[in-house]
Design a protein around this motif. Structure first.
Motif, mmCIF file in Angstrom:
data_model
loop_
_atom_site.group_PDB
_atom_site.id
_atom_site.type_symbol
_atom_site.label_atom_id
_atom_site.label_comp_id
_atom_site.label_asym_id
_atom_site.label_seq_id
_atom_site.Cartn_x
_atom_site.Cartn_y
_atom_site.Cartn_z
ATOM 1 N N VAL A 87 0.825 -1.207 0.000
ATOM 2 C CA VAL A 87 0.000 0.000 0.000
ATOM 3 C C VAL A 87 0.861 1.259 0.000
ATOM 4 C CG1 VAL A 87 -1.709 1.288 1.344
ATOM 5 C CG2 VAL A 87 -1.918 -1.189 1.111
ATOM 6 N N GLU A 88 1.988 1.237 0.719
ATOM 7 C CA GLU A 88 2.832 2.425 0.803
ATOM 8 C C GLU A 88 3.524 2.736 -0.524
ATOM 9 O OE1 GLU A 88 6.674 0.020 2.667
ATOM 10 O OE2 GLU A 88 5.635 1.568 3.827
ATOM 11 N N ASP A 89 3.597 1.761 -1.438
ATOM 12 C CA ASP A 89 4.227 1.973 -2.740
ATOM 13 C C ASP A 89 3.211 2.096 -3.861
ATOM 14 O OD1 ASP A 89 6.730 1.803 -1.557
ATOM 15 O OD2 ASP A 89 6.852 -0.359 -1.850
ATOM 16 N N ALA A 90 1.929 2.152 -3.531
ATOM 17 C CA ALA A 90 0.890 2.136 -4.560
ATOM 18 C C ALA A 90 0.899 3.433 -5.363
ATOM 19 C CB ALA A 90 -0.473 1.927 -3.908
ATOM 20 N N TYR A 121 8.434 12.876 -8.969
ATOM 21 C CA TYR A 121 9.025 11.537 -8.996
ATOM 22 C C TYR A 121 10.085 11.379 -7.898
ATOM 23 C CZ TYR A 121 11.369 7.384 -10.847
ATOM 24 O OH TYR A 121 11.918 6.135 -10.987
ATOM 25 N N LEU A 122 10.886 12.422 -7.685
ATOM 26 C CA LEU A 122 11.967 12.338 -6.704
ATOM 27 C C LEU A 122 11.487 12.541 -5.271
ATOM 28 C CD1 LEU A 122 14.775 14.314 -8.583
ATOM 29 C CD2 LEU A 122 14.526 11.847 -8.391
ATOM 30 N N GLY A 150 4.971 12.647 1.047
ATOM 31 C CA GLY A 150 3.978 11.850 1.769
ATOM 32 C C GLY A 150 4.261 11.783 3.250
ATOM 33 N N VAL A 151 5.533 11.582 3.604
ATOM 34 C CA VAL A 151 5.896 11.551 5.026
ATOM 35 C C VAL A 151 5.643 12.912 5.674
ATOM 36 C CG1 VAL A 151 7.808 11.229 6.629
ATOM 37 C CG2 VAL A 151 7.571 9.714 4.659
ATOM 38 N N LEU A 165 2.866 16.499 9.370
ATOM 39 C CA LEU A 165 2.320 17.812 9.653
ATOM 40 C C LEU A 165 0.807 17.878 9.503
ATOM 41 C CD1 LEU A 165 5.019 20.049 7.915
ATOM 42 C CD2 LEU A 165 4.916 19.279 10.292
ATOM 43 N N GLY A 166 0.233 16.941 8.749
ATOM 44 C CA GLY A 166 -1.218 16.898 8.607
ATOM 45 C C GLY A 166 -1.794 17.936 7.703
#
Length: 481
Positions: free
Chosen positions: A388-391, A466-467, A473-474, A479-480
């Motif tokens: 899921v984290e790489d989707a 891409y980079l 995402g993190v 921070l939300g």
């Protein structure tokens, strides 16, 4: 403070003076001793040679080694230590080189003690000018080890930059007192060393042509910013396995214990060939008991039917007895059917796929439990477990490149067929989507069960996205926003 009561007897006395202008007791010219003149000349020559070597030094480390070992050509000493001074550091003085020692052991007691002495004297302001040092300048704790780690007479000569900042120093020790001429000679040599130290690494080197460098920096930044807008294909990696397409699943037809498996994994079987067999003791006994019960019930029915001719009440129980006979017949037929299912046969031709015979022998199974598969070896597809984290956004027909472990340098083209919308937990406790793909031009040497890595391509995106897709995402999760 540094002692200033230095003895005035110097091996340099008379150096640079015109002895022809001096007069002796008789009023005539006084000529200096020939041996002393040669000694002074050799010292001057050694000083010039050392200054030449200092200018040729390539690194500060090389300079410190030269200072610790070659200074003996100017003055006699028993031990020399070269220090670097960091006024803002936690440890003010750091030993960089020791005479006659190739590598300085920083954990040696003497090195630790000398660095403590230098740090304490720096706090007292006693290291700003050259001079002799003694144990009276130190605390009582350091005085106890003075005789163990230092000779009686210590000469300190700082290395001072052009801005009057001390960047290092020389620690010279011996048994005899230091003469004024020797101090001045070491001080002269230390000025040359300080200048070389500053040029090699004591201060930041200036950029000669800052305008040109500035243009290059701005040019590189502009190129990088423009490159960030270049379109690239988004891709992701996931584990892949070659699995059979539409296999015939062989499940347990009844509850029991697997007695024997008659085939080996990945072997070709034909239709109707026995794959495995149950332990039949239980089913055979059930069938024999059912037959005995049917015989007993049949005998009772015949007895009742014969008694019906003589006794009307006995004849009234014939329908019940007939029902008992039919029930026992059904139980016998059921036991027979169960006995016939002890041997499990293949429903199609293909290779049989399961883990290992030893894992199933003697294992109890229940109805519907999956035991093995029978599949066509030429009909296969790709099973991809995308975490899921790489989707990424996947479309049917998207390009896929497969790198199998059997040949990791070969990229096999494939096409995405289906991607599930519901994620499931894998045996490795990873939440992943199930993705199905197929080879566009399947090689002939592909085998079912091979594993590897699949590279799935998505929609075109900017190079920046891409980079920095993962860092963004993190950051968003942290921070939300």
């Amino acid at each position: 403070m540094v002692q200033t009561d230095i003895q005035t007897e110097s091996p340099m006395r008379g150096v640079g003076k015109d002895f022809r202008s001096s007069s002796g007791p008789s009023g005539g010219p006084s000529i200096a001793p020939h041996g002393k003149t040669e000694k002074d000349s050799s010292i001057f020559l050694a000083l010039l040679q050392l200054e030449s070597q200092v200018r040729k030094a390539q690194t500060v480390k090389e300079l410190c080694f030269l200072l610790a070992n070659e200074t003996r050509r100017l003055v006699d000493f028993r031990q020399a230590c070269i220090f670097s001074i960091n006024p803002k550091g936690r440890a003010r003085g750091r030993v960089e080189a020791v005479s006659s020692v190739a590598v300085v052991d920083r954990n040696a007691p003497m090195i630790t003690w000398i660095e403590r002495v230098l740090s304490e004297l720096w706090e007292q302001g006693s290291l700003q000018a050259p001079g002799t040092l003694s144990s009276t300048h130190c605390s009582t704790d350091l005085q106890r080890d003075w005789k163990s780690f230092a000779f009686p007479h210590v000469l300190w000569c700082p290395l001072i930059r052009a801005d009057q900042q001390v960047i290092g120093g020389l620690w010279l020790t011996r048994e005899t007192p230091w003469q004024e001429g020797e101090v001045q000679l070491i001080r002269r040599f230390a000025e040359t060393v300080a200048h070389a130290w500053q040029a090699l690494g004591g201060t930041k080197r200036r950029v000669k042509n800052w305008k040109v460098l500035k243009k290059w920096i701005w040019g590189v930044l502009v190129v990088l910013m423009a490159a960030m807008w270049l379109p690239v294909r988004l891709s992701t990696l996931a584990p892949v396995e070659v699995v059979p397409r539409d296999p015939s699943v062989v499940t347990a037809p009844l509850d029991g214990v697997v007695g024997d498996i008659l085939v080996h994994p990945n072997t070709l079987v034909q239709v109707g060939q026995t794959l495995f067999r149950y332990e039949d003791t239980k089913f055979r006994n059930q069938f024999e008991v059912a037959e005995k019960n049917l015989s007993v019930t049949w005998m009772e029915y015949r007895k009742v039917s014969q008694g019906a001719f003589t006794d009307q009440d006995t004849g009234a129980g014939m329908p019940v007895q007939a029902s008992e006979v039919r029930l026992k017949e059904a139980e016998r037929d059921y036991a027979w059917d169960m006995l016939q299912q002890v041997d499990v046969k293949a429903s199609r031709t293909g290779i049989v796929i399961f883990t290992d015979k030893s894992e199933w022998l003697g294992k109890p199974v229940v109805v519907g439990e999956r035991i093995m598969e029978v599949a066509d070896p030429k009909e296969f597809e790709l099973k991809i477990d995308l975490p899921v984290e790489d989707a990424i956004v996947l479309r049917e027909g998207a390009d896929v490149e497969v790198f199998l472990n059997a040949n990791p340098l070969r990229a096999i083209p494939a096409r995405l067929m289906h991607a599930s919308y519901h994620a499931s937990i894998l045996p490795t406790n990873v939440l992943a989507y199930r993705v199905e793909a197929e080879f566009t031009d399947p090689p002939e040497d592909i085998r079912i069960g091979w594993q590897g890595t699949a590279k799935i391509y998505g929609e075109p995106v900017r190079l920046f996205f891409y980079l920095f897709r993962r860092p963004l995402g993190v950051l968003r999760q942290t921070l939300g926003f």
